[in-house]
Design an enzyme around this catalytic site. Structure first.
Site, short mmCIF file in Angstrom:
data_model
loop_
_atom_site.label_atom_id
_atom_site.label_comp_id
_atom_site.label_asym_id
_atom_site.label_seq_id
_atom_site.Cartn_x
_atom_site.Cartn_y
_atom_site.Cartn_z
N HIS A 198 -13.19 2.47 -0.54
CA HIS A 198 -13.16 1.21 0.58
C HIS A 198 -13.89 0.03 0.02
O HIS A 198 -14.38 -0.65 0.56
CB HIS A 198 -14.16 1.80 1.64
CG HIS A 198 -13.61 2.69 2.67
ND1 HIS A 198 -14.38 3.33 3.45
CD2 HIS A 198 -12.05 2.91 2.93
CE1 HIS A 198 -13.54 4.36 4.21
NE2 HIS A 198 -12.32 3.88 3.79
N ARG A 241 -2.50 -2.29 -3.44
CA ARG A 241 -3.91 -1.43 -3.30
C ARG A 241 -3.96 -0.24 -3.91
O ARG A 241 -2.83 0.59 -3.90
CB ARG A 241 -4.05 -1.11 -1.85
CG ARG A 241 -5.23 0.06 -1.56
CD ARG A 241 -5.19 0.03 -0.16
NE ARG A 241 -6.43 1.02 0.25
CZ ARG A 241 -6.56 2.22 0.71
NH1 ARG A 241 -5.52 2.90 0.92
NH2 ARG A 241 -7.78 2.84 0.77
N ARG A 278 -12.57 14.55 8.00
CA ARG A 278 -13.39 15.15 6.68
C ARG A 278 -14.75 15.58 7.31
O ARG A 278 -15.50 14.75 8.08
CB ARG A 278 -13.20 14.13 5.85
CG ARG A 278 -11.85 13.87 5.45
CD ARG A 278 -12.05 12.85 4.07
NE ARG A 278 -10.65 11.95 4.08
CZ ARG A 278 -10.60 10.77 3.94
NH1 ARG A 278 -11.63 10.15 3.53
NH2 ARG A 278 -9.50 10.11 3.94
N GLU A 295 -8.39 -5.66 4.70
CA GLU A 295 -8.06 -5.22 3.38
C GLU A 295 -7.00 -6.11 2.64
O GLU A 295 -6.93 -6.45 1.66
CB GLU A 295 -8.02 -3.71 3.26
CG GLU A 295 -9.27 -3.15 3.47
CD GLU A 295 -9.14 -1.60 3.77
OE1 GLU A 295 -9.06 -1.13 4.58
OE2 GLU A 295 -9.52 -0.69 2.44
N ASN A 310 0.88 -1.15 -0.09
CA ASN A 310 0.03 0.12 0.05
C ASN A 310 0.98 1.14 -0.09
O ASN A 310 1.50 1.57 1.11
CB ASN A 310 -0.93 -0.07 1.24
CG ASN A 310 -1.85 1.18 1.32
OD1 ASN A 310 -1.83 2.05 0.44
ND2 ASN A 310 -2.85 0.89 2.31
#
Ligand code: ADP
Length: 385
Positions: free
Chosen positions: A167, A78, A228, A370, A7
């Site tokens: 996601h 990823r 956020r 993940e 990643n």
């Protein structure tokens, strides 16, 4: 099959070596401050690899030191943005790398870093197959009425402005595990998945496929997150622009200074819950806003899937914060949802049911993974060559 899962961010590179058949992690690590250092020359203040190629040398050395000689079968990356093209994981070649690069404008912080990681590996291990697993891919099944924004067509045709959703790897993995927990074939699973980490999104699943999701053109839309804002009236940005805020000011405010941080002064759910429990009014407001906004999405997606068969919580907050789950569930009485306080507060790493027998639909906690999903997808692509 041993798979290296990568990643790569603009200044960091996270990795895991996984044994796919055993479902185990052999080693993992994080290289930080890429591009900020002098490659360990020893004459600078900051240590850190010069670039992604040097970071990869550090990964190789760390893996070697930990595991000795081993034969990696593949690398799984990823990749944040797969645009409209990628609906599934793909074997990477030069053309695919260029296609990921062409999506840079849609994910300016992420895709360039992914490409640097891919190129560094091709150079170091030219014969090792690499697979790209896209964060957007699972949402390629959204119907047009869910991905269209009501703006002039030209914004979509000329700029690619539409809902992509993110996601996806987590939502897909959790969908399969939730269906299994309920003893349903995945094609018969209709439900709502709430992935609540630092970034948070909720997805409507119908027949095992994503039919709507709260993140949009970027990961900013939708739920209130750690830093956020999630949804807001777009005119606020126009207003701020007229007050002299630059695009960079607005971007930074919305992505880094908002959400729990903006409301409570802290982006960590654990701290916000503790502050609220000890009487901090800002923290209580932050929790009320965040849980209310999620509850509204769950109600909307219950309709979108034609009646959910389950509500599923996952990721850092979803898996661990029984207080936050209880706040959300308390707002879902109209759907007949009822948590079992005892089951909700139990701690476990296993997928489990946390609702009462009387609840109209089961509420589940399903841990996401993940990296595991990326490793399995990579093995499947490489195995089917
Ligand atoms: P990321 O999106 O960075 O992968 P995570 O899925 O790790 O994030 O989620 C991070 C969030 O999970 C933080 O808000 C953190 O406070 C929250 N969290 C982690 N553990 C707990 C816990 N035991 N109780 C409550 N919240 C937790």
């Amino acid at each position: 099959m041993l798979v290296l899962v990568i990643n790569s961010g603009s200044s960091s590179l996270k990795y895991q070596v996984r044994d796919v058949a055993a479902g185990s992690v052999l080693t993992e690590g994080l290289i930080e401050k890429i591009g900020m250092g002098n490659g360990g020359d020893g004459d600078g203040e900051i240590e850190g690899p010069r670039d992604h190629a040097e970071a990869l040398e550090q990964v190789d050395a760390a893996i070697h030191a930990e595991l000795g000689d081993l034969e990696l079968a593949a690398v799984g990356h990823r990749v944040v943005h797969g645009g409209e093209r990628f609906a599934e994981p793909v074997l990477i070649d030069n053309e695919i790398t260029r296609a990921i690069e062409r999506l840079n404008p849609l994910a300016p912080l992420h895709n360039p870093a992914n490409v640097l990681g891919i190129r560094a590996i091709s150079k170091k291990w030219p014969d090792l197959p690499q697979v790209a697993v896209f964060d957007t891919a699972f949402h390629r099944t959204l119907p047009e009425h869910a991905w269209r924004y009501a703006v002039p067509d030209e914004l979509y045709t000329n700029h690619g402005i539409r809902r992509y959703g993110f996601h996806g790897t987590s939502h897909e993995y959790v969908t399969h595990r939730a269906a299994a927990l309920l003893d349903l074939p995945v094609e018969e699973f209709d439900g709502v998945i709430a992935h609540l980490g630092n970034g948070a999104s909720v997805t409507a699943i119908r027949g095992g496929k994503s039919v709507d999701t709260s993140m949009g053109f970027t990961p900013l839309e939708g739920l209130v997150m750690g830093t956020r804002s999630g949804d807001l009236d777009p005119s606020i940005l126009v207003f701020l622009g007229r007050q002299g805020w630059t695009p960079e000011d607005i971007d930074s405010m919305l992505n880094r200074e908002s959400g729990l941080k903006g409301l409570a002064g802290n982006n960590d759910m654990r701290s916000v819950v503790e502050a609220s429990e000890s009487g901090d009014a800002r923290a209580a407001t932050a929790l009320a806003v965040t849980s209310y906004r999620l509850a509204k999405y769950i109600g909307g997606y219950h309709v979108a899937v034609g009646g959910a068969k389950a509500l599923v919580f996952t990721a850092g907050i979803g898996e661990n914060s029984h207080q936050f789950r209880a706040l959300v569930a308390a707002k879902l009485g109209a759907l007949g949802i009822e948590l079992d306080a005892g089951l909700n507060s139990q701690r476990s790493k296993e997928p489990r049911v946390i609702s009462t027998a009387e609840s109209a639909i089961p509420v589940l906690v399903v841990p996401t993974d993940e990296e595991r999903a990326i490793a399995e997808a990579t093995a499947a692509v490489v195995g089917s060559r």
